[in-house]
Design a protein around this motif. Structure first.
Motif, PDB file in Angstrom:
ATOM      1  N   ILE A 156       0.838  -1.049   0.240  1.00 53.55           N
ATOM      2  CA  ILE A 156      -0.141  -0.221  -0.211  1.00 53.55           C
ATOM      3  C   ILE A 156       1.104   1.385   0.071  1.00 53.55           C
ATOM      4  N   ALA A 157       1.115   2.251  -1.162  1.00 56.36           N
ATOM      5  CA  ALA A 157       1.693   2.774  -1.225  1.00 56.36           C
ATOM      6  C   ALA A 157       1.367   3.579  -2.352  1.00 56.36           C
ATOM      7  N   ASN A 158       2.343   5.273  -2.503  1.00 56.25           N
ATOM      8  CA  ASN A 158       1.897   5.796  -4.061  1.00 56.25           C
ATOM      9  C   ASN A 158       3.804   5.910  -4.253  1.00 56.25           C
ATOM     10  N   ASP A 159       3.935   5.221  -4.181  1.00 49.02           N
ATOM     11  CA  ASP A 159       5.298   5.630  -4.906  1.00 49.02           C
ATOM     12  C   ASP A 159       5.527   4.557  -5.785  1.00 49.02           C
ATOM     13  N   VAL A 160       6.946   3.713  -6.056  1.00 50.36           N
ATOM     14  CA  VAL A 160       7.524   3.041  -7.024  1.00 50.36           C
ATOM     15  C   VAL A 160       8.364   2.567  -5.989  1.00 50.36           C
ATOM     16  N   LEU A 161       8.780   0.787  -5.805  1.00 44.07           N
ATOM     17  CA  LEU A 161       9.479   0.202  -5.051  1.00 44.07           C
ATOM     18  C   LEU A 161      10.577  -0.088  -6.021  1.00 44.07           C
ATOM     19  N   ASP A 162      11.862   0.172  -5.831  1.00 44.59           N
ATOM     20  CA  ASP A 162      13.192  -0.448  -6.629  1.00 44.59           C
ATOM     21  C   ASP A 162      12.805  -1.774  -6.678  1.00 44.59           C
ATOM     22  N   HIS A 163      12.951  -2.617  -7.893  1.00 46.45           N
ATOM     23  CA  HIS A 163      12.202  -3.727  -8.516  1.00 46.45           C
ATOM     24  C   HIS A 163      13.813  -4.572  -7.744  1.00 46.45           C
TER      25      HIS A 163
END
Length: 152
Positions: free
Chosen positions: A79-86
């Motif tokens: 649950i987040a409004n950003d992107v987690l580095d793959h």
């Protein structure tokens, strides 16, 4: 990667039943994968629930059907409004060339938590991709499913 569900969207009721959806992975004939990981994310729903009153995971539970054990297993849902580095992801399962795999999932909105609409985003991450690889190499597939959670 394709996703299907009754009605083409997830329509959840806080405290109501989970809604199932199916994710189908179809590999082509170019290469096999050793570690493909389905990654799920919902953006934060903005409503009148105070941040201090939000339950863990905003009150959502994602589960995958474990066919061998004949039971539902909890899966990670970000649950987040950003992107987690793959590069932060590990694990996954193999998918051979020309292979097709179908996975059953379900999403439930527990009794407390925010309401609103945001898509359920699904990325297929190749956790073996080398550092600096193109986004297409790291994330060979991406889909989203419309989603709304309501209160009674």
């Amino acid at each position: 990667m394709t996703v299907t569900t009754d009605g083409g969207r997830l329509d959840l009721l806080r405290g109501g039943p989970a809604q199932e959806f199916t994710v189908t992975l179809r590999n082509g004939n170019t290469r096999s994968y050793e570690h493909l990981l389905p990654v799920f994310q919902l953006e934060i729903l903005v409503d009148d629930v105070l941040a201090s009153e939000r339950p863990p995971q905003d009150g959502f539970v994602l589960e995958r059907w474990d066919h061998a054990a004949r039971t539902w297993r909890v899966e990670p849902l970000r649950i987040a409004n950003d992107v987690l580095d793959h590069s932060a992801y590990r694990g996954g399962r193999a998918l051979a060339r020309d292979a097709v795999r179908v996975e059953r999932y379900r999403l439930r909105a527990l009794g407390s938590g925010p309401a609103g609409s945001t898509p359920l985003m699904m990325s297929l991450v190749d956790t073996d991709a080398p550092a600096g690889a193109s986004l297409q190499r790291v994330r060979p597939a991406y889909v989203s499913l419309p989603h709304t959670t309501r209160r009674n």
